[in-house]
Design a protein around this motif. Structure first.
Motif, PDB file in Angstrom:
ATOM      1  N   LYS A 155      -7.103   2.205 -14.118  1.00 24.23           N
ATOM      2  CA  LYS A 155      -5.690   2.469 -13.829  1.00 24.23           C
ATOM      3  C   LYS A 155      -5.401   2.306 -12.341  1.00 24.23           C
ATOM      4  O   LYS A 155      -4.302   1.871 -11.960  1.00 24.23           O
ATOM      5  CB  LYS A 155      -5.315   3.864 -14.320  1.00 24.23           C
ATOM      6  CG  LYS A 155      -5.433   4.014 -15.832  1.00 24.23           C
ATOM      7  CD  LYS A 155      -5.098   5.417 -16.309  1.00 24.23           C
ATOM      8  CE  LYS A 155      -5.256   5.512 -17.831  1.00 24.23           C
ATOM      9  NZ  LYS A 155      -4.988   6.879 -18.327  1.00 24.23           N
ATOM     10  N   ARG A 156      -6.363   2.621 -11.502  1.00 29.43           N
ATOM     11  CA  ARG A 156      -6.204   2.410 -10.075  1.00 29.43           C
ATOM     12  C   ARG A 156      -6.044   0.919  -9.769  1.00 29.43           C
ATOM     13  O   ARG A 156      -5.174   0.522  -8.975  1.00 29.43           O
ATOM     14  CB  ARG A 156      -7.419   2.975  -9.323  1.00 29.43           C
ATOM     15  CG  ARG A 156      -7.526   2.585  -7.856  1.00 29.43           C
ATOM     16  CD  ARG A 156      -6.362   3.089  -7.040  1.00 29.43           C
ATOM     17  NE  ARG A 156      -6.521   2.736  -5.629  1.00 29.43           N
ATOM     18  CZ  ARG A 156      -5.530   2.781  -4.745  1.00 29.43           C
ATOM     19  NH1 ARG A 156      -4.315   3.169  -5.116  1.00 29.43           N
ATOM     20  NH2 ARG A 156      -5.754   2.454  -3.476  1.00 29.43           N
ATOM     21  N   LEU A 157      -6.857   0.085 -10.409  1.00 32.93           N
ATOM     22  CA  LEU A 157      -6.752  -1.355 -10.206  1.00 32.93           C
ATOM     23  C   LEU A 157      -5.395  -1.886 -10.667  1.00 32.93           C
ATOM     24  O   LEU A 157      -4.815  -2.775 -10.025  1.00 32.93           O
ATOM     25  CB  LEU A 157      -7.874  -2.079 -10.939  1.00 32.93           C
ATOM     26  CG  LEU A 157      -9.287  -1.859 -10.396  1.00 32.93           C
ATOM     27  CD1 LEU A 157     -10.313  -2.576 -11.273  1.00 32.93           C
ATOM     28  CD2 LEU A 157      -9.411  -2.340  -8.954  1.00 32.93           C
ATOM     29  N   LYS A 158      -4.886  -1.340 -11.750  1.00 31.11           N
ATOM     30  CA  LYS A 158      -3.567  -1.743 -12.212  1.00 31.11           C
ATOM     31  C   LYS A 158      -2.495  -1.341 -11.208  1.00 31.11           C
ATOM     32  O   LYS A 158      -1.556  -2.104 -10.939  1.00 31.11           O
ATOM     33  CB  LYS A 158      -3.270  -1.121 -13.573  1.00 31.11           C
ATOM     34  CG  LYS A 158      -4.162  -1.601 -14.706  1.00 31.11           C
ATOM     35  CD  LYS A 158      -3.893  -3.041 -15.077  1.00 31.11           C
ATOM     36  CE  LYS A 158      -2.543  -3.182 -15.730  1.00 31.11           C
ATOM     37  NZ  LYS A 158      -2.298  -4.583 -16.185  1.00 31.11           N
ATOM     38  N   GLN A 159      -2.630  -0.157 -10.632  1.00 29.13           N
ATOM     39  CA  GLN A 159      -1.667   0.311  -9.630  1.00 29.13           C
ATOM     40  C   GLN A 159      -1.651  -0.598  -8.407  1.00 29.13           C
ATOM     41  O   GLN A 159      -0.615  -0.761  -7.757  1.00 29.13           O
ATOM     42  CB  GLN A 159      -1.996   1.738  -9.214  1.00 29.13           C
ATOM     43  CG  GLN A 159      -1.734   2.786 -10.287  1.00 29.13           C
ATOM     44  CD  GLN A 159      -2.293   4.145  -9.927  1.00 29.13           C
ATOM     45  OE1 GLN A 159      -2.992   4.298  -8.921  1.00 29.13           O
ATOM     46  NE2 GLN A 159      -1.995   5.146 -10.752  1.00 29.13           N
ATOM     47  N   LEU A 160      -2.797  -1.195  -8.109  1.00 30.64           N
ATOM     48  CA  LEU A 160      -2.890  -2.101  -6.966  1.00 30.64           C
ATOM     49  C   LEU A 160      -2.264  -3.465  -7.243  1.00 30.64           C
ATOM     50  O   LEU A 160      -2.162  -4.300  -6.344  1.00 30.64           O
ATOM     51  CB  LEU A 160      -4.363  -2.293  -6.576  1.00 30.64           C
ATOM     52  CG  LEU A 160      -5.069  -1.068  -5.995  1.00 30.64           C
ATOM     53  CD1 LEU A 160      -6.562  -1.342  -5.842  1.00 30.64           C
ATOM     54  CD2 LEU A 160      -4.460  -0.669  -4.656  1.00 30.64           C
ATOM     55  N   GLY A 161      -1.860  -3.688  -8.498  1.00 40.03           N
ATOM     56  CA  GLY A 161      -1.200  -4.947  -8.843  1.00 40.03           C
ATOM     57  C   GLY A 161      -2.099  -5.973  -9.475  1.00 40.03           C
ATOM     58  O   GLY A 161      -1.778  -7.170  -9.474  1.00 40.03           O
ATOM     59  N   CYS A 162      -3.220  -5.529 -10.030  1.00 45.28           N
ATOM     60  CA  CYS A 162      -4.164  -6.438 -10.671  1.00 45.28           C
ATOM     61  C   CYS A 162      -3.852  -6.537 -12.161  1.00 45.28           C
ATOM     62  O   CYS A 162      -3.734  -5.518 -12.855  1.00 45.28           O
ATOM     63  CB  CYS A 162      -5.587  -5.919 -10.460  1.00 45.28           C
ATOM     64  SG  CYS A 162      -6.856  -7.166 -10.688  1.00 45.28           S
TER      65      CYS A 162
END
Length: 249
Positions: free
Chosen positions: A169-176
């Motif tokens: 979810k952190r990676l998704k928050q970064l725009g990945c």
């Protein structure tokens, strides 16, 4: 047509007119198709499953597959000529890109804005299966600031995240964006990968899917892959999103 009332739900019933955004069908330049004959066989068998468009994504790895625009373009031209000469495959659409390992060579290419993208500004990236780059978040930030949209290939296969699922979810928050391998929906890569794939789908973290086929054995497994009924509706939506985003027709 998808057979909702059959005892087994087959993946292949969802793949009509599928746009495969991750595969290794270009001949002779990475660990995928070795010859033009191998490439044509893979395409023929994938067409039988319903695939109509391919975005080949040969590896670009500094130490193993130092592919360039020239090597990818050369293999692509050989494939185009063979497809044009084939009466059964001349309707297949192929538009090559690449799958980039996040190494120092990638960072150099990124700085020069010299990336072989998928449609529009999407760029397919991968990591080592042993560990993520120490500066992963910085790399994602740099990709975005250069105007690209990062798609992380097969996030379910990075075992170092299996005990830290929240980091996805952190990676998704970064725009990945996330691209799941369809073979991960079975036991091809192991039970932990299959379990993580289901988690990512259920949490609505997957944006796109691809086959990541390298050889005939992969296609045979896709042909016989049955699905968990719980994820069919979500998976169908992801496939539709993949087709809608990357179709060139």
């Amino acid at each position: 047509m998808f057979h909702f009332f059959s005892k087994k739900l087959f993946l292949k019933d969802l793949l009509e007119d599928f746009v495969d955004i991750h595969n290794h069908i270009l001949p002779g330049i990475d660990d995928g198709a070795k010859t033009i004959e191998d490439a044509l066989l893979l395409i023929k068998k994938m067409k039988e499953l319903g695939v109509k468009q391919f975005i080949p994504t040969p590896h670009i790895m500094q130490d193993f597959y130092p592919n360039t625009d020239e090597s990818i373009g050369g293999a692509y031209q050989i494939l185009l000529e063979a497809l044009s000469a084939s009466k059964s495959l001349d309707t297949i659409t192929v538009n090559p890109a690449a799958e980039y390992m996040l190494d120092s060579h990638f960072e150099s290419l990124l700085e020069n804005k010299n990336l072989f993208t998928l449609k529009r500004d999407y760029v397919l990236i991968e990591m080592s299966y042993f560990q993520a780059p120490i500066n992963l978040e910085d790399i994602i930030f740099k990709i975005k600031t250069q105007g690209y949209l990062p798609i992380l290939a097969h996030p379910e296969r990075y075992s170092f995240y299996h005990n830290n699922l929240e980091y996805y979810k952190r990676l998704k928050q970064l725009g990945c964006f996330f691209q799941l391998n369809l073979l991960s929906l079975g036991n091809h890569y192991g039970k932990n990968v299959e379990k993580t794939a289901s988690y990512l789908i259920e949490e609505q973290l997957i944006d796109f899917v691809g086959t990541d086929i390298h050889n005939e054995g992969h296609v045979d497994k896709l042909s016989n892959l049955t699905l968990n009924k719980k994820i069919v509706k979500s998976l169908n939506g992801i496939i539709e999103n993949t087709n809608r985003t990357f179709s060139v027709i």
